[in-house]
Design a protein around this motif. Structure first.
Motif, PDB file in Angstrom:
ATOM      1  N   GLN A  83     153.246  69.887 124.710  1.00  0.00           N
ATOM      2  CA  GLN A  83     154.053  69.516 125.465  1.00  0.00           C
ATOM      3  C   GLN A  83     153.108  69.225 126.900  1.00  0.00           C
ATOM      4  N   TYR A  84     154.518  68.357 127.643  1.00  0.00           N
ATOM      5  CA  TYR A  84     154.199  68.262 128.700  1.00  0.00           C
ATOM      6  C   TYR A  84     154.868  67.843 129.760  1.00  0.00           C
ATOM      7  N   HIS A  85     154.536  68.052 131.478  1.00  0.00           N
ATOM      8  CA  HIS A  85     155.646  67.889 132.327  1.00  0.00           C
ATOM      9  C   HIS A  85     155.365  66.493 132.457  1.00  0.00           C
ATOM     10  N   TRP A  86     156.403  65.522 132.024  1.00  0.00           N
ATOM     11  CA  TRP A  86     156.357  63.896 132.547  1.00  0.00           C
ATOM     12  C   TRP A  86     155.777  63.962 133.310  1.00  0.00           C
ATOM     13  N   ARG A  87     155.755  63.764 134.503  1.00  0.00           N
ATOM     14  CA  ARG A  87     155.231  63.660 135.574  1.00  0.00           C
ATOM     15  C   ARG A  87     153.113  63.905 134.918  1.00  0.00           C
ATOM     16  N   ASP A  88     152.956  64.607 134.181  1.00  0.00           N
ATOM     17  CA  ASP A  88     151.789  64.986 133.788  1.00  0.00           C
ATOM     18  C   ASP A  88     150.960  63.592 132.877  1.00  0.00           C
ATOM     19  N   LEU A  89     151.567  62.787 132.911  1.00  0.00           N
ATOM     20  CA  LEU A  89     151.579  60.980 132.122  1.00  0.00           C
ATOM     21  C   LEU A  89     151.974  60.075 132.607  1.00  0.00           C
TER      22      LEU A  89
END
Length: 330
Positions: free
Chosen positions: A62-68
């Motif tokens: 799982q990721y926060h979208w900004r980390d991608l």
């Protein structure tokens, strides 16, 4: 111990994956997703952690979208497209297959990612990694390519990215001497592309732009010269070298202020606190640190009330919840 929570700066992945990185025309966005997956897997390797496998044989991440996406970008729609395109790609992995009671060598084709999922608020993304693919990515026994995660993450242009992996794969040899056809094959340039004035086309469209970007952004780059038969260019000689570039810093001012805003209403932040909190943000993954504060606020408040030192209170909560947090894949 807490150092291991930090996403690794250096990634190692098997040579076979490097070949597929070069083979596929990954977009910059697809490459960034893969880099973040490989960083998370590297964390698991470093702490000897066996991730939880769900009932479908997948490992959820799982990721926060900004980390991608890179800092200062805001392309959420583009990220969704990259996730869907990456889901279409498969990797051939050597395996074993039972045929009439006998074990035989086989090749299993596995999706790079499975079941990308967004929260309704569009704040977080979850994707799944097949357990067999996870095993393949963690097996470095047959050789590996080593590179800087943030260098790869911040590159743009599919051939520039390919060239970075190409240089990193062969870096220890000092260089490469290749014919035009070998160059085409090793960089997976379609046979129908750049058939006329091939050498000049390779230079203008692939080699020179890649050298410019690697010189400006990467930890390694290259010089090259023509390989000639008579007056005709029949190939290239590449010489690899290290640059003086530093790895890009992940956190920008807006993201630092996001943490400050989260704390300001309930804690008095001195200049020393602010400085040390920035240090924590550079030490740990941004989303991880934000999650700690959001989900363990009262633990932090309790420690702070007993000993008013906010950065140390946050660090203590991280350490106290270390195993639990990783098991839940925060």
């Amino acid at each position: 111990m807490n150092e291991k929570l930090k996403l690794p700066e250096v990634i190692r992945h098997p040579y076979q994956l490097t070949e597929n990185f070069i083979k596929f025309k990954f977009s910059a966005g697809e490459n960034r997703i893969l880099v973040r997956v490989l960083q998370r897997i590297k964390v698991h390797q470093e702490i000897e952690y066996s991730p939880q496998i769900d009932m479908d044989g997948n490992i959820p991440l799982q990721y926060h979208w900004r980390d991608l996406i890179p800092d200062n970008h805001n392309a959420k729609d583009r990220l969704e497209k990259d996730l869907l395109e990456l889901r279409k790609k498969t990797l051939p992995i050597k395996s074993k297959m039972i045929v009439e009671g006998k074990e035989m060598d086989s090749v299993k084709h596995i999706g790079v990612i499975e079941k990308p999922e967004w929260t309704d608020s569009r704040s977080h993304v979850k994707l799944n990694i097949d357990a067999d693919l996870y095993g393949f990515l963690t097996d470095l026994s047959k050789g590996y390519t080593e590179y800087l995660a943030n260098t790869s993450f911040n590159l743009t242009g599919s051939y520039n990215i390919k060239f970075y992996y190409y240089v990193r794969q062969w870096f220890q040899t000092g260089g490469r001497r290749v014919s035009l056809e070998q160059f085409r094959r090793e960089l997976e340039i379609p046979k129908t592309k750049y058939r006329s004035n091939t050498a000049s086309a390779f230079k203008i469209n692939i080699i020179d732009p890649a050298k410019k970007m690697l010189d400006e952004m990467a930890d390694v780059s290259f010089n090259y010269s023509d390989l000639k038969t008579g007056k005709k260019i029949t190939g290239f000689v590449f010489k690899f070298y290290k640059t003086n570039n530093k790895a890009p810093v992940r956190h920008n001012v807006e993201r630092i202020e996001e943490i400050f805003d989260l704390l300001e209403g309930n804690f008095k932040l001195s200049k020393a606190d602010r400085s040390r909190l920035i240090g924590l943000m550079n030490k740990y993954q941004f989303t991880f640190l934000k999650s700690i504060i959001n989900t363990h606020y009262f633990d932090i408040r309790d420690i702070y009330d007993r000993s008013p030192d906010l950065p140390n209170a946050i660090s203590k909560v991280i350490l106290d919840n270390y195993d639990h947090l990783f098991k839940e894949d925060k």
